[in-house]
Design a protein around this motif. Structure first.
Motif, mmCIF file in Angstrom:
data_model
loop_
_atom_site.group_PDB
_atom_site.id
_atom_site.type_symbol
_atom_site.label_atom_id
_atom_site.label_comp_id
_atom_site.label_asym_id
_atom_site.label_seq_id
_atom_site.Cartn_x
_atom_site.Cartn_y
_atom_site.Cartn_z
ATOM 1 N N VAL A 1 0.833 -1.198 0.000
ATOM 2 C CA VAL A 1 0.000 0.000 0.000
ATOM 3 C C VAL A 1 0.876 1.259 0.000
ATOM 4 N N ALA A 2 1.927 1.267 0.798
ATOM 5 C CA ALA A 2 2.808 2.434 0.850
ATOM 6 C C ALA A 2 3.546 2.639 -0.471
ATOM 7 N N GLU A 3 4.091 1.566 -1.042
ATOM 8 C CA GLU A 3 4.869 1.676 -2.287
ATOM 9 C C GLU A 3 4.018 2.062 -3.480
ATOM 10 N N THR A 4 2.808 1.536 -3.545
ATOM 11 C CA THR A 4 1.961 1.781 -4.708
ATOM 12 C C THR A 4 1.124 3.041 -4.595
ATOM 13 N N GLY A 5 0.900 3.487 -3.346
ATOM 14 C CA GLY A 5 0.040 4.628 -3.149
ATOM 15 C C GLY A 5 -1.431 4.286 -3.280
ATOM 16 N N LEU A 6 -1.746 3.013 -3.402
ATOM 17 C CA LEU A 6 -3.142 2.590 -3.512
ATOM 18 C C LEU A 6 -3.805 2.655 -2.147
ATOM 19 N N GLY A 7 -5.003 3.134 -2.101
ATOM 20 C CA GLY A 7 -5.777 3.076 -0.865
ATOM 21 C C GLY A 7 -5.469 4.173 0.130
ATOM 22 N N GLY A 8 -4.375 4.857 -0.022
ATOM 23 C CA GLY A 8 -4.023 5.898 0.934
ATOM 24 C C GLY A 8 -3.983 5.382 2.348
ATOM 25 N N GLU A 9 -4.117 6.239 3.307
ATOM 26 C CA GLU A 9 -4.140 5.843 4.727
ATOM 27 C C GLU A 9 -5.531 5.376 5.065
ATOM 28 N N GLN A 10 -5.619 4.173 5.584
ATOM 29 C CA GLN A 10 -6.925 3.636 5.982
ATOM 30 C C GLN A 10 -6.855 3.134 7.383
#
Length: 164
Positions: free
Chosen positions: A155-164
């Motif tokens: 999630v951090a590397e791809t930027g998908l989903g942001g902070e959840q």
């Protein structure tokens, strides 16, 4: 590669993102009623790779966002590699041969490992390493990571989903 944790990390990642999840091996079983190993044993490598390619095409055509745990052998096809690169973010979950060997020793049959699993694993890794690298947008080394840590890095590397 097999035993790297694609299914576990994929399920957790899909849940975190609120996306669907598709596992190539599970879909292959659902479509054919046979495992990858059974297809390999009865019909051979080419038949298995053809079916895995079909599953990949169907997964990528999924109408909603989906995390796909792609069968490791899909990478052998140039057309599949192009499809992966063009379809979304490709994350290579990379593990050392030692880690893969330890995980495989815990059980479960895998296509292509035959009578000398250690040698087969080395051969597969050598053959596929550069192919995985050629399509990966990101690489996550998973040797010492828990599945939740793998997902956090994805999630951090791809930027998908942001902070959840």
């Amino acid at each position: 590669m097999m035993a790297v944790g694609k299914t576990t990390a994929g399920q957790l990642c899909a849940k975190r993102l609120g996306w669907s999840f598709l596992d190539s091996d599970a879909q292959l079983l659902a479509d054919t009623g046979r495992t990858a190993q059974e297809i390999f044993d009865v019909d051979g490598d080419e038949a298995l790779r053809t079916l895995e390619s079909r599953v990949l095409v169907e997964a990528i055509a999924h109408p909603v966002p989906v995390v796909v745990a792609v069968a490791g052998g899909v990478i052998l096809s140039e057309a599949n590699r192009a499809l992966l690169v063009d379809s979304g973010v490709v994350v290579w979950l990379r593990a050392s041969i030692a880690t893969l060997g330890d995980r495989l020793a815990r059980g479960g049959s895998r296509p292509r490992l035959g009578e000398d699993p250690k040698r087969s694993l080395h051969d597969l890794y050598r053959t596929r390493h550069g192919l995985y690298a050629s399509v990966a947008g990101f690489v996550i080394d998973v040797d010492d990571l828990a599945p939740e840590e793998v997902v956090a890095r994805i999630v951090a590397e791809t930027g998908l989903g942001g902070e959840q």
